[in-house]
Design an enzyme around this catalytic site. Structure first.
Site, PDB file in Angstrom:
ATOM      1  N   TYR A   1     -21.591  35.174 -10.209  1.00 53.83           N
ATOM      2  CA  TYR A   1     -21.422  35.169  -8.747  1.00 53.83           C
ATOM      3  C   TYR A   1     -20.422  36.198  -8.235  1.00 53.83           C
ATOM      4  CZ  TYR A   1     -16.968  32.615  -8.893  1.00 53.83           C
ATOM      5  OH  TYR A   1     -15.673  32.261  -9.099  1.00 53.83           O
TER       6      TYR A   1
ATOM      7  N   TYR B   1     -13.368  33.000   2.970  1.00 55.84           N
ATOM      8  CA  TYR B   1     -12.044  33.070   2.331  1.00 55.84           C
ATOM      9  C   TYR B   1     -11.348  34.360   2.756  1.00 55.84           C
ATOM     10  CZ  TYR B   1     -12.719  29.089  -0.774  1.00 55.84           C
ATOM     11  OH  TYR B   1     -12.896  27.850  -1.281  1.00 55.84           O
TER      12      TYR B   1
END
Ligand SMILES: [Zn+2]
Length: 229
Positions: free
Chosen positions: A120, A215
């Site tokens: 990922y 984030y």
């Protein structure tokens, strides 16, 4: 500009410390918006000098260059200045560029293939793959064009039979991306030795990209900050 010179020198030393720089091959640039010694105050960038080992480099060895490729300094700019100039000119979201011939990125680049979403963290480069730019001679306009295309909407790419480029809003972010890409390249090469890794789907990668976006500050919490002290 002394502050930026020190920042750039420190980035070079960090690259060396992380083992991402091989001999004199790595080069780094940093956009400088105001050059006080220049009459018209034109924008430009600082870039590492040509063929100089990092341990003997001092801040004044860094070369200032404007967007017409006029270089100012006691050294010649890196022979790979062209893609630094072209990327900084084309990408307003980029202020720093790190280019390395690091072991694993370079090894992988000889296959001339994009790195697929086997992990990922590929998403940190901005998409579901890390593209590999087609081969062209180092320092050439063609290489620069190929790199710009491979970097479209991305923060990193491989250069076929050559190495990698990582870009960022700050030097620290570009360094973090270079370090992460090198790690991904090592992991992918190891996986390929065993067989064919299972890839994440586009939907799974989209989820990761959205998570990274929310984030936003992953780069600030990277272990590189410790190495940077
Ligand atoms: Zn190179």
């Amino acid at each position: 500009m002394q502050k930026q010179r020190q920042q750039l020198l420190k980035a070079c030393q960090t690259l060396d410390k992380l083992g991402l720089n091989r001999g004199t091959s790595g080069n780094v640039s940093l956009r400088v918006k105001n050059h006080s010694h220049h009459d018209n105050g034109d924008a430009g960038f600082l870039i590492t000098p040509s063929g100089m080992p990092i341990h003997s480099m001092v801040a004044d060895d860094l070369v200032w260059m404007d967007f017409n490729a006029n270089a100012t300094g006691s050294r010649r700019p890196s022979s790979e200045w062209r893609f630094h100039l072209d990327i900084l000119a084309a990408r307003t979201d980029v202020n720093a560029i790190v280019h390395t011939h690091s072991m694993f990125a370079t090894t992988l680049s000889t296959f001339r293939q994009d790195i697929p979403a086997f992990h990922y963290m590929i998403a940190l480069a901005g998409g579901n793959s890390i593209r590999c730019a087609p081969y062209a001679l180092f320092g050439s306009q063609q290489l620069s064009n190929n790199a710009l295309t491979a970097l479209q909407n991305r923060k990193a790419c491989l250069l076929s039979n050559h190495g990698m480029i990582a870009v960022g809003e700050t030097l620290e972010k570009a360094l973090n991306i270079a370090q992460e890409v090198e790690t991904l390249c090592e992991q992918y090469l190891r996986a390929l030795q065993v067989g064919k890794p299972v890839l994440l789907t586009d939907a799974e990668m989209q989820e990761v990209i959205e998570q990274f976006r929310s984030y936003g500050s992953w780069a600030e919490t990277s272990p590189l900050n410790e190495a940077n002290e």
